[in-house]
Each structure stands twice: as C-alpha cells, then as structure tokens.
Design a protein around this motif. Sequence first.
Motif, PDB file in Angstrom:
ATOM      1  N   ASP A 165       0.802  -1.192   0.162  1.00 44.06           N
ATOM      2  CA  ASP A 165       0.101   0.156  -0.126  1.00 44.06           C
ATOM      3  C   ASP A 165       0.898   1.136   0.162  1.00 44.06           C
ATOM      4  OD1 ASP A 165      -1.890   2.032   0.367  1.00 44.06           O
ATOM      5  OD2 ASP A 165      -2.662   1.296   2.264  1.00 44.06           O
ATOM      6  N   VAL A 166       0.579   2.047  -1.089  1.00 48.18           N
ATOM      7  CA  VAL A 166       1.696   3.202  -1.112  1.00 48.18           C
ATOM      8  C   VAL A 166       0.966   4.499  -0.791  1.00 48.18           C
ATOM      9  CG1 VAL A 166       2.790   4.689  -2.810  1.00 48.18           C
ATOM     10  CG2 VAL A 166       2.911   2.341  -3.288  1.00 48.18           C
ATOM     11  N   GLY A 167       1.476   5.127   0.328  1.00 53.20           N
ATOM     12  CA  GLY A 167       0.710   6.322   1.074  1.00 53.20           C
ATOM     13  C   GLY A 167      -0.274   5.572   2.001  1.00 53.20           C
ATOM     14  N   ALA A 168       0.199   4.351   2.797  1.00 50.13           N
ATOM     15  CA  ALA A 168      -0.778   3.759   3.418  1.00 50.13           C
ATOM     16  C   ALA A 168      -0.991   4.598   4.793  1.00 50.13           C
ATOM     17  CB  ALA A 168      -0.035   2.225   4.079  1.00 50.13           C
ATOM     18  N   TRP A 169      -2.183   4.288   5.315  1.00 50.38           N
ATOM     19  CA  TRP A 169      -2.674   4.882   6.648  1.00 50.38           C
ATOM     20  C   TRP A 169      -3.032   3.711   7.584  1.00 50.38           C
ATOM     21  CZ3 TRP A 169      -2.506   9.952   7.624  1.00 50.38           C
ATOM     22  CH2 TRP A 169      -3.211  10.288   8.736  1.00 50.38           C
ATOM     23  N   PRO A 170      -2.579   4.091   8.763  1.00 46.06           N
ATOM     24  CA  PRO A 170      -2.773   2.995   9.709  1.00 46.06           C
ATOM     25  C   PRO A 170      -4.258   3.033  10.107  1.00 46.06           C
ATOM     26  CG  PRO A 170      -1.690   4.775  10.713  1.00 46.06           C
ATOM     27  CD  PRO A 170      -1.680   5.213   9.053  1.00 46.06           C
ATOM     28  N   GLY A 171      -4.566   1.749  10.689  1.00 50.48           N
ATOM     29  CA  GLY A 171      -5.886   1.731  11.339  1.00 50.48           C
ATOM     30  C   GLY A 171      -7.052   0.929  10.435  1.00 50.48           C
ATOM     31  N   PRO A 172      -8.082   0.948  11.022  1.00 47.35           N
ATOM     32  CA  PRO A 172      -9.022  -0.163  10.493  1.00 47.35           C
ATOM     33  C   PRO A 172      -9.684   0.433   9.157  1.00 47.35           C
ATOM     34  CG  PRO A 172     -10.154   1.285  12.204  1.00 47.35           C
ATOM     35  CD  PRO A 172      -8.609   1.402  12.126  1.00 47.35           C
ATOM     36  N   ASP A 173      -9.350   1.988   8.569  1.00 47.90           N
ATOM     37  CA  ASP A 173      -9.811   2.463   7.300  1.00 47.90           C
ATOM     38  C   ASP A 173      -8.726   2.370   6.289  1.00 47.90           C
ATOM     39  OD1 ASP A 173     -12.171   3.282   8.594  1.00 47.90           O
ATOM     40  OD2 ASP A 173     -11.319   5.263   8.893  1.00 47.90           O
ATOM     41  N   GLY A 174      -7.633   1.624   6.516  1.00 53.86           N
ATOM     42  CA  GLY A 174      -6.368   1.534   5.667  1.00 53.86           C
ATOM     43  C   GLY A 174      -6.589   0.606   4.723  1.00 53.86           C
ATOM     44  N   LEU A 175      -6.187   0.670   3.466  1.00 51.51           N
ATOM     45  CA  LEU A 175      -6.521  -0.406   2.313  1.00 51.51           C
ATOM     46  C   LEU A 175      -6.012  -1.743   2.804  1.00 51.51           C
ATOM     47  CD1 LEU A 175      -5.635   1.550  -0.890  1.00 51.51           C
ATOM     48  CD2 LEU A 175      -8.013   0.698  -0.140  1.00 51.51           C
ATOM     49  N   LEU A 176      -4.887  -1.968   3.615  1.00 55.90           N
ATOM     50  CA  LEU A 176      -4.466  -3.252   4.041  1.00 55.90           C
ATOM     51  C   LEU A 176      -5.399  -3.813   4.865  1.00 55.90           C
ATOM     52  CD1 LEU A 176      -0.821  -2.651   3.829  1.00 55.90           C
ATOM     53  CD2 LEU A 176      -1.793  -3.698   2.155  1.00 55.90           C
ATOM     54  N   GLN A 177      -6.466  -3.235   5.458  1.00 60.77           N
ATOM     55  CA  GLN A 177      -7.433  -3.807   6.524  1.00 60.77           C
ATOM     56  C   GLN A 177      -8.786  -4.188   5.741  1.00 60.77           C
ATOM     57  OE1 GLN A 177      -4.918  -4.446   8.555  1.00 60.77           O
ATOM     58  NE2 GLN A 177      -6.292  -4.054  10.158  1.00 60.77           N
ATOM     59  N   ILE A 178      -9.049  -4.011   4.296  1.00 63.09           N
ATOM     60  CA  ILE A 178     -10.130  -4.413   3.661  1.00 63.09           C
ATOM     61  C   ILE A 178     -10.007  -5.848   3.431  1.00 63.09           C
ATOM     62  CG2 ILE A 178     -10.695  -2.094   2.710  1.00 63.09           C
ATOM     63  CD1 ILE A 178      -9.720  -3.226   0.149  1.00 63.09           C
ATOM     64  N   PRO A 179     -11.240  -6.580   3.668  1.00 60.94           N
ATOM     65  CA  PRO A 179     -11.223  -8.036   3.442  1.00 60.94           C
ATOM     66  C   PRO A 179     -10.443  -8.686   2.507  1.00 60.94           C
ATOM     67  CG  PRO A 179     -13.367  -7.238   3.919  1.00 60.94           C
ATOM     68  CD  PRO A 179     -12.477  -6.001   3.537  1.00 60.94           C
ATOM     69  N   PRO A 180     -10.408  -8.297   1.202  1.00 63.98           N
ATOM     70  CA  PRO A 180      -9.358  -9.219   0.232  1.00 63.98           C
ATOM     71  C   PRO A 180      -7.918  -9.201   0.554  1.00 63.98           C
ATOM     72  CG  PRO A 180     -10.844  -7.769  -0.979  1.00 63.98           C
ATOM     73  CD  PRO A 180     -11.162  -7.285   0.510  1.00 63.98           C
ATOM     74  N   LEU A 181      -7.618  -7.831   1.273  1.00 63.21           N
ATOM     75  CA  LEU A 181      -6.173  -8.050   1.603  1.00 63.21           C
ATOM     76  C   LEU A 181      -5.817  -8.220   3.060  1.00 63.21           C
ATOM     77  CD1 LEU A 181      -5.331  -4.526  -0.297  1.00 63.21           C
ATOM     78  CD2 LEU A 181      -5.213  -7.101  -0.989  1.00 63.21           C
ATOM     79  N   ALA A 182      -6.505  -7.948   3.972  1.00 61.42           N
ATOM     80  CA  ALA A 182      -6.601  -8.197   5.424  1.00 61.42           C
ATOM     81  C   ALA A 182      -6.130  -9.724   5.832  1.00 61.42           C
ATOM     82  CB  ALA A 182      -7.656  -7.806   6.249  1.00 61.42           C
ATOM     83  N   LYS A 183      -6.479 -10.648   4.747  1.00 65.31           N
ATOM     84  CA  LYS A 183      -6.198 -12.123   5.162  1.00 65.31           C
ATOM     85  C   LYS A 183      -4.785 -12.630   4.509  1.00 65.31           C
ATOM     86  CE  LYS A 183      -8.400 -13.077   0.883  1.00 65.31           C
ATOM     87  NZ  LYS A 183      -9.531 -13.777   0.077  1.00 65.31           N
ATOM     88  N   LEU A 184      -3.935 -11.700   3.744  1.00 66.79           N
ATOM     89  CA  LEU A 184      -2.869 -11.838   3.294  1.00 66.79           C
ATOM     90  C   LEU A 184      -1.872 -11.823   4.353  1.00 66.79           C
ATOM     91  CD1 LEU A 184      -3.164 -10.094  -0.357  1.00 66.79           C
ATOM     92  CD2 LEU A 184      -3.354 -12.636   0.106  1.00 66.79           C
TER      93      LEU A 184
END
Length: 124
Positions: A24-43
């Motif tokens: 995630d480029v320009g990532a934001w921490p916390g539950p609203d970050g892209l890495l926390q959405i369901p398709p990515l959170a499981k990786l």
Amino acid sequence: MSPAVREAFISILEAEQISGPVLDVGAWPGPDGLLQIPPLAKLPDRTAINLDEFSEHTSGIRWLRGNANRMDMFDDSSFGCVVCNSVLEHDPRFWESIGEMYRIIRPGGLLALGVPGFRGGGAD
C-alpha cells in the motif's frame, strides 16, 4: 476513505483473487487503511509505505517510511499487488511514483489506484 471508494476497491480486489505480497503506497494505519479491507487483510505478506512515520502501526503489516518517487528498498517485480488511494493528487512528481509502482509489480500483477474525480462546471 468513503464507503463508495472502499466498496470499489473490495470489488476489484475480490474479482482479481489477489495473492501477495501486497504493498500500500501512502498507507494509512488503522481500520480504514486499504491493507485492512477484507481481500487484503487475510494476506500474510502486507507492506505499507508512507512519507510520515506513524507511532502506532497496525499489527501484521510491515511499515516503512519512504517516498514513492524512489522505492529503492524494493527489488523489481517484488509485489503481486500494489494499491494506492488518495495519494497521487498530492504528489508533485506522481509520474515517478507510478513508474516505481510499475517497476516493483510482478508481470500479471494488479495495480489498483484511486484518485478523486473532477466535477467541473462546464459543458456536459
């Protein structure tokens, strides 16, 4: 992130059946970050990069401080998926960031970008 943008990212990422590693480029921490959405959170292999240094990090994500214009810390073809939302419009050299994202994504990988739309008052 707006609910509509969140749902669009989820829809795209689910359709592509993403495999990692993911950045995630320009990532934001916390539950609203892209890495926390369901398709990515499981990786298992999730990396976040941002110009800012955050004192609180989301568990399970490798956080790096860096500039997307020059991501020398990553080898060519390092990621199966790169996501970036609401960042490029703030980047005075956005073309360099896009070039770096292209360089570090694997052949056949997914680059999912989100930028605000423009609604001008002109002819329809």
